[in-house]
Design a protein around this motif. Sequence first.
Motif, PDB file in Angstrom:
ATOM      1  N   GLU A   1      53.243  36.286   7.116  1.00 60.86           N
ATOM      2  CA  GLU A   1      53.400  34.835   7.259  1.00 60.86           C
ATOM      3  C   GLU A   1      52.660  34.111   6.142  1.00 60.86           C
ATOM      4  N   ARG A   2      51.387  34.496   5.921  1.00 57.78           N
ATOM      5  CA  ARG A   2      50.598  33.852   4.865  1.00 57.78           C
ATOM      6  C   ARG A   2      49.411  34.745   4.476  1.00 57.78           C
ATOM      7  N   VAL A   3      48.886  34.485   3.285  1.00 62.36           N
ATOM      8  CA  VAL A   3      47.714  35.177   2.759  1.00 62.36           C
ATOM      9  C   VAL A   3      46.712  34.121   2.325  1.00 62.36           C
TER      10      VAL A   3
ATOM     11  N   THR B   1      54.769  50.445   5.344  1.00 64.57           N
ATOM     12  CA  THR B   1      55.255  49.300   4.582  1.00 64.57           C
ATOM     13  C   THR B   1      54.183  48.915   3.582  1.00 64.57           C
ATOM     14  N   GLU B   2      54.574  48.702   2.344  1.00 64.81           N
ATOM     15  CA  GLU B   2      53.612  48.315   1.312  1.00 64.81           C
ATOM     16  C   GLU B   2      53.990  46.977   0.705  1.00 64.81           C
ATOM     17  N   TRP B   3      52.946  46.224   0.363  1.00 64.92           N
ATOM     18  CA  TRP B   3      53.123  44.942  -0.309  1.00 64.92           C
ATOM     19  C   TRP B   3      52.207  44.887  -1.520  1.00 64.92           C
ATOM     20  N   ARG B   4      52.605  44.083  -2.476  1.00 63.65           N
ATOM     21  CA  ARG B   4      51.759  43.733  -3.618  1.00 63.65           C
ATOM     22  C   ARG B   4      51.362  42.286  -3.405  1.00 63.65           C
ATOM     23  N   LEU B   5      50.107  42.071  -3.068  1.00 62.94           N
ATOM     24  CA  LEU B   5      49.617  40.729  -2.767  1.00 62.94           C
ATOM     25  C   LEU B   5      48.841  40.165  -3.939  1.00 62.94           C
ATOM     26  N   GLU B   6      49.207  38.977  -4.353  1.00 67.77           N
ATOM     27  CA  GLU B   6      48.441  38.265  -5.366  1.00 67.77           C
ATOM     28  C   GLU B   6      47.518  37.308  -4.633  1.00 67.77           C
ATOM     29  N   PRO B   7      46.219  37.340  -4.937  1.00 68.01           N
ATOM     30  CA  PRO B   7      45.316  36.385  -4.288  1.00 68.01           C
ATOM     31  C   PRO B   7      45.751  34.955  -4.595  1.00 68.01           C
ATOM     32  N   PRO B   8      45.451  34.036  -3.692  1.00 67.48           N
ATOM     33  CA  PRO B   8      45.804  32.628  -3.927  1.00 67.48           C
ATOM     34  C   PRO B   8      45.205  32.114  -5.240  1.00 67.48           C
TER      35      PRO B   8
ATOM     36  N   VAL C   1      46.685  43.135  -5.068  1.00 68.98           N
ATOM     37  CA  VAL C   1      46.091  44.018  -4.074  1.00 68.98           C
ATOM     38  C   VAL C   1      47.244  44.748  -3.411  1.00 68.98           C
ATOM     39  N   GLN C   2      47.201  46.065  -3.435  1.00 73.19           N
ATOM     40  CA  GLN C   2      48.226  46.860  -2.777  1.00 73.19           C
ATOM     41  C   GLN C   2      47.803  47.028  -1.321  1.00 73.19           C
ATOM     42  N   LEU C   3      48.687  46.651  -0.398  1.00 77.86           N
ATOM     43  CA  LEU C   3      48.410  46.745   1.029  1.00 77.86           C
ATOM     44  C   LEU C   3      49.451  47.639   1.670  1.00 77.86           C
TER      45      LEU C   3
END
Length: 108
Positions: free
Chosen positions: A40-42, A70-77, A25-27
């Motif tokens: 801190e956490r997802v 600021t952009e992040w690439r988040l991988e779901p848990p 997920v691009q945030l």
Amino acid sequence: MTMKVSGGNTVAAPGDYWYPRDEFVQLQLSGGSIPGEEIERVTFDATLKTLTVELKDQGDVPTTMDIALTEWRLEPPAGAAVSEVEHVKITYQDGSTSEIAKADGLAE
């Protein structure tokens, strides 16, 4: 994230958005460049189909008035797929929360 403007140009899309990609997920969050945002956490709530991003409490530090994206690439848990995410919420250091808009219609 970007968007098309008149004349066919593509520019950075200001604001807070998220968008599902193949494996992440691009945030994108906007804020000052100092101190900058840190995650801190997802977590993922499968019942609500909501990815919750908790920002790191950076304490009482000076901030800037400029705008930084600021952009992040988040991988779901583990056990969750990107395709299951329907909502993204941010928990800020003061404990408040906000749902972030999905970037439908923005250019990639």
